[in-house]
Motif scaffolding. Structure first.
Motif, PDB file in Angstrom:
ATOM      1  N   GLN A 271     -17.788  23.208 -19.484  1.00 51.38           N
ATOM      2  CA  GLN A 271     -17.991  22.341 -18.323  1.00 51.38           C
ATOM      3  C   GLN A 271     -16.758  21.482 -18.021  1.00 51.38           C
ATOM      4  OE1 GLN A 271     -21.259  19.807 -19.561  1.00 51.38           O
ATOM      5  NE2 GLN A 271     -19.855  18.143 -19.965  1.00 51.38           N
TER       6      GLN A 271
ATOM      7  N   VAL B 178     -15.611  17.894 -15.545  1.00 52.42           N
ATOM      8  CA  VAL B 178     -16.210  16.784 -14.797  1.00 52.42           C
ATOM      9  C   VAL B 178     -15.174  16.139 -13.894  1.00 52.42           C
ATOM     10  CG1 VAL B 178     -18.011  16.185 -16.449  1.00 52.42           C
ATOM     11  CG2 VAL B 178     -15.744  15.196 -16.693  1.00 52.42           C
TER      12      VAL B 178
ATOM     13  N   ILE C  12     -19.752  16.334  -8.368  1.00 52.58           N
ATOM     14  CA  ILE C  12     -19.562  14.915  -8.700  1.00 52.58           C
ATOM     15  C   ILE C  12     -20.828  14.352  -9.335  1.00 52.58           C
ATOM     16  CG2 ILE C  12     -19.321  12.619  -7.662  1.00 52.58           C
ATOM     17  CD1 ILE C  12     -17.357  13.908  -5.662  1.00 52.58           C
TER      18      ILE C  12
ATOM     19  N   VAL D 289     -22.193  18.204 -13.466  1.00 53.61           N
ATOM     20  CA  VAL D 289     -20.968  18.660 -14.110  1.00 53.61           C
ATOM     21  C   VAL D 289     -20.591  19.962 -13.429  1.00 53.61           C
ATOM     22  CG1 VAL D 289     -21.484  17.600 -16.340  1.00 53.61           C
ATOM     23  CG2 VAL D 289     -22.250  19.926 -15.868  1.00 53.61           C
TER      24      VAL D 289
END
Lengths: 410, 291, 294
Positions: free
Chosen positions: B120, B122, B210, B213
């Motif tokens: 992931q 971010v 946003i 993730v």
């Protein structure tokens, strides 16, 4: 490459011509000197792909070490790698191929409960040994022939470890949030079980469906119970969102979760401020043991990365070492059931503690008893063929996972 | 249910509904003009989010610039998909185009996996604490979400109803053959449509990224509720898409005290089926004539 | 090796039965069903639960078909009122509802922990014998389904089916009831999917909600598109090719050791996507379709 390592093309040829000659699986007694064939059935792709490749490589280098020590009971080990795709049906086909085509004597390194449970009927019928690190509790009871051995622990036990840590810390009000799958639920069920036995009640519990844009409603339901600590049965992505939303909601609460969720990746995603104080409970490899030191060195070299992330690979490494010891103890012509019957003898006390096959082989030859202390833990099998693992608690401070304490659940 | 819980759930529903509504808006445009449920929408959104992440990786921390990159990349991707696949399928059955879009969705997702990996990412955006008003948690970021979603909706509405190209789009949506004979360059209209769709996908992907993730399966996971909202809103109605998304999000969250948290995601489909059983054209289906 | 091929053939046969059902839905009536895995799931769980409760396999299989067909009735009634594109989404949503119910109703389905230890028939024949017998069962049921669809197509009812697909309006003006026809066909196709589910459950012996995701439906659509809509032989061929793609990656791993490992899942997905796009673009009738352009 030494002569002992696996030559894939030769194996393929042998499998192709040999396969049609035998009718059903390798359950019969071994011919003297017949190689012991291992099917490495790991989650190379799918949900378990973070671990699968490391597990498979660990099985291969572990087998190489056994072969370098002259093999077990006069038998060399051969490894046949397969991908379970972390999917039961793909796992079944792979197991079929391993048992019927490759004629393996053991399947090692199944990781998800779905795959392990789907493979079990085939493997039990063929009389093949099965070593797994899947978590579902029912695996123990579904194994009727005592051929299945579990090298990690059930999620339930992790949950119990978490509960005992919270109780020791004097936490009174505990809530749980679980990702709606078997692993997530196992953890929170374990917490609930242990908490109930202590005569207490959870202040709130929620099971959530994954892959949502937000878990705010779930979180608010939990926070309404005014918990001091929330136990997460979760993974990194959902933990990221939940902890972030809890911070936004000004929640003064401790989060505690499994080590695969409360991980360096999580800290990186949340930043040190939001991640501060998160607690991780993890299975722990036998950090002080000689086997772990050796494994960690090989892991860095062969797999790459931090061996602390390689718990399942350590399990996989131990699967091969302990099986080799059992073969040595059972003798070169023992069948699978006889080998399985020796597993507890070489892994559990009493016996001289040994940290590798090579070390144990010499003692076994001298007629002594051995007790393998593995890279993944002390490795003592109970009556179900499950090990009792060690746990460790870590806490995130200033963006770093800091080791707090070890925990040995009796 | 006390008032604070009610309003909290309502607000949570609004947040989820706006995110779903944005994805539904992107679906809705293609649904109306090109006339098929574009299954690749979710994965195009994912590409947008990764474009934003890539810009962040260059050290550009402005969300506006990141979103701009997402919009541009998605617009380009949509036009490429149109030129390579969808244009060749004009005049074919809805099913043919639908199946092709499923195939494209798989290919895009596989490409994202291969390029970006499964881990992931971010967006590093400073978090703000919620403002507590009598037990109701007001999230400042919600304001931005609402502004973005309604802004997007307004832009799409304006393009469709206030510009010449929008008029032509609606003409093509109404009757492609007639539009062609009356001198409309259908190909140009379709390119414009896919550009507009791409822009919405870029914004929707960023908003999703946003709030959650960024992962390869992100967009795909939101596709089903977005489908429900798009159908419910009625084909060809940008307002309908956002409103239906909001309605589904709110109903879903408000239902949780009664049906629990695992059944809530089934609710948007139940609502969809019930409403279609009563109104086979969807809630706002009559707003724009499609056939 | 033979036994492994038997296992592949069994999985292929299950997909083939699913595809026959879908082909009946789409190939013969034009109803677009994207919720096929829902019927599959109903059949799988129905038969698993009944046999776990001690009922004979025949009862499990019958119940699997019956329940899937019965659930198809209300869905079919809704389906015929909807536009094609809405129908695709509604059926997709239907299969998700089924999956969520299975996930949530733990008392019945075991929830996310799944159902282990589902009985397998032919236990008395030994390990090898049971496998062959199971393959025999799968092939026989495929043959029966094949015949059923064939007979349906050739019967007066079948001509009606084709007429419904080709020109519904004309049919109504002739005083026929296309709605009834479509619904009956929808139920039969769902029943076949339910049967496929039962076969799957008793072969894999473990069921969990993760096995009944929409991806299965998309696989079946791909099999149908590759093989060709409207013709049964094409459907069986398509199912075979699908299993080849899904299982073929094992051999790729043998041929190119070490490389591609973790990327394999993505590559499989891309190949399936590419097949869909290319067949739709360049060979819409599939390898052996009935020649009707759709």
């Amino acid at each position: 490459m030494s002569a002992n390592t696996i030559d894939r093309r030769r194996l393929l040829g042998a499998a192709g011509t040999g396969a049609l000659l035998w009718a059903v699986g390798g359950a019969g007694p071994a011919r003297a000197g017949e190689p012991f064939r291992i099917g490495a059935l790991n989650p190379i792709t799918g949900a378990g792909s973070l671990y699968g490749a490391g597990m498979q490589k660990a099985i291969i280098f572990s087998a190489e070490e056994v072969n370098a020590a002259g093999g077990a009971g006069g038998r060399m080990l051969e490894v046949f790698p397969e991908d379970s795709q972390t999917q039961p049906d793909a796992g079944v086909l792979a197991a079929k191929r391993l048992i019927e085509v490759k004629k393996v004597h053991a399947i090692m390194g199944t990781w998800s409960s779905g795959v392990a449970l789907a493979v079990m009927p085939i493997q039990e019928a063929a009389g093949v040994i099965h070593m797994t690190s899947a978590g579902a509790s029912i695996i123990s009871t579904q194994d009727k022939k005592d051929l299945v051995y579990r090298f990690s622990t059930t999620g339930q036990r992790s949950g119990r470890a978490i509960a005992s840590i919270l109780a020791k810390d004097g936490v009174q009000r505990v809530a749980t949030m679980a990702f709606n799958n078997a692993s997530g639920r196992d953890i929170t069920d374990g917490v609930k079980g242990a908490w109930t036995e202590m005569g207490r009640k959870l202040v709130a519990e929620v099971v959530y469906e994954p892959n949502r844009p937000s878990y705010r409603s779930e979180l608010q339901r939990i926070l309404a119970g005014k918990p001091e600590a929330i136990v997460l049965g979760a993974y990194v992505p959902d933990t990221t969102i939940i902890v972030r939303e809890a911070w936004q909601l000004n929640a003064k609460v401790k989060f505690i979760g499994p080590g695969y969720a409360v991980s360096p990746k999580l800290v990186e995603s949340l930043g040190p401020e939001v991640a501060q104080g998160l607690m991780a409970v993890d299975y722990v490899s036998a950090l002080n043991g000689a086997a772990y030191t050796h494994f960690a060195e090989r892991y860095r070299k062969v797999v790459g990365g931090d061996p602390a992330d390689g718990f399942f690979a350590a399990c996989a490494y131990d699967m091969v070492q302990v099986t080799a010891l059992a073969i040595e103890a059972a003798g070169g012509s023992a069948d699978n059931a006889a080998i399985a019957a020796k597993l507890r003898e070489v892994a559990n006390p009493p016996g001289t503690p040994v940290s590798s096959f090579a070390e144990g082989k010499a003692l076994l030859k001298a007629g002594q008893k051995v007790n393998y202390e593995g890279a993944s833990g002390p490795l003592d099998f109970d009556e179900h063929g499950d090990v009792r693992p060690l746990f460790k608690l870590s806490v995130i401070r200033k963006g770093q996972l800091e080791f707090r304490q070890m925990l040995d659940l009796k | 249910m006390n008032a604070a819980l009610f309003f909290n759930l309502l607000l949570n529903g609004v947040i989820e509904g706006l995110i779903i509504g944005l994805a539904a808006l992107a679906l809705n445009l293609v649904f109306a003009v090109a006339r098929f449920p574009n299954t690749a929408t979710g994965d195009i959104m994912t590409v947008g989010a990764y474009a934003g992440i890539a810009v962040q990786g260059l050290g550009i921390s402005s969300t506006v610039l990141q979103m701009l990159a997402a919009v541009v990349v998605c617009m380009a991707l949509c036009v490429v998909l149109y030129r390579l696949v969808f244009r060749r399928l004009q005049g074919r059955s809805m099913l043919a185009v639908l199946l092709a879009s499923i195939g494209l969705a798989f290919i895009i997702r596989a490409a994202v996996f291969l390029i970006a990996g499964p881990e992931q990412r971010v967006f590093q955006i400073p978090l703000q604490r919620a403002i507590d008003i009598g037990g109701v948690a007001l999230q400042p970021s919600m304001l931005w979400l609402a502004v973005t979603a309604f802004g997007c909706m307004a832009v799409v509405f304006a393009v469709l109803f206030l510009t010449p190209i929008g008029r032509r789009m609606r003409a093509v949506a109404d009757n492609r053959a007639l539009a062609r004979t009356s001198g409309i360059d259908v190909d140009r209209v379709m390119v414009a449509l896919w550009l507009l769709t791409g822009a919405v996908c870029g914004v929707a992907g960023m908003v999703l990224g946003i709030n959650t993730v960024v992962m390869p399966e992100n967009g795909w996971n939101i596709l089903l509720p977005a489908f429900a909202a798009a159908v419910l809103g009625g084909v060809g109605s940008p307002v309908g898409a956002i409103v239906a998304g909001l309605a589904l999000g709110i109903v879903q969250e408000l239902s949780t005290p009664f049906v629990g948290f695992t059944y809530k995601i089934a609710l948007s489909f139940v609502a969809l089926i019930v409403i279609l059983a009563i109104r086979p054209r969807g809630l706002f289906g009559a707003a724009v004539k499609v056939r | 090796m033979l036994s492994y091929l038997v296992a592949i053939a069994i999985i292929g046969g299950i997909y083939s039965l699913l595809t026959l059902g879908l082909n009946l839905h789409y190939g013969f009536t034009g109803l677009i069903n994207f919720g096929h895995v829902g019927f599959f799931a109903l059949g799988a769980y129905a038969s698993a639960l009944l046999t776990l409760a001690g009922l004979p396999f025949a009862a499990g299989f019958a119940a699997a078909m019956l329940i899937a067909a019965l659930v198809a009735l209300p869905l079919g009634l809704l389906a015929i009122r909807l536009r094609d594109d809405y129908l695709a989404i509604v059926t997709l949503g239907f299969s998700e509802i089924i999956r969520i119910v299975i996930t949530s109703e733990e008392w019945l389905t075991g929830g996310v922990q799944g159902l282990p230890g589902i009985p397998r028939p032919f236990g008395g024949l030994g390990v090898g014998g049971a496998e062959y017998a199971y393959l025999g069962l799968v092939v026989a049921l495929n043959g029966l389904a094949f015949l059923l669809v064939h007979r349906l197509a050739a019967s007066p009812f079948g001509r009606l089916i084709k007429a419904v697909r080709d020109n519904e309006v004309a049919l109504v003006s002739l005083g026929k009831d296309p709605v009834g026809v479509k619904i009956r066909v929808f139920m039969i196709g769902a029943g076949l999917a339910g049967l496929a589910g039962a076969l799957y459950a008793h072969y894999i012996t473990y069921l969990s909600p993760e096995q009944v995701i929409p991806l299965v439906t998309f696989y079946v659509w791909m099999a149908m598109i590759i093989g060709g809509t409207g013709r049964n032989a094409g459907v069986v061929l398509g199912a075979g090719i699908l299993v080849l793609i899904l299982e073929g990656s094992r051999f790729v791993r043998d041929l190119f050791p070490g490389v591609l490992d973790t990327e394999m899942a993505s590559i499989r997905l891309a190949i399936i996507g590419l097949c869909l796009v290319l067949f739709v673009l360049f060979r819409p009738r599939g390898l052996i379709g009935d020649g009707v352009e759709r």
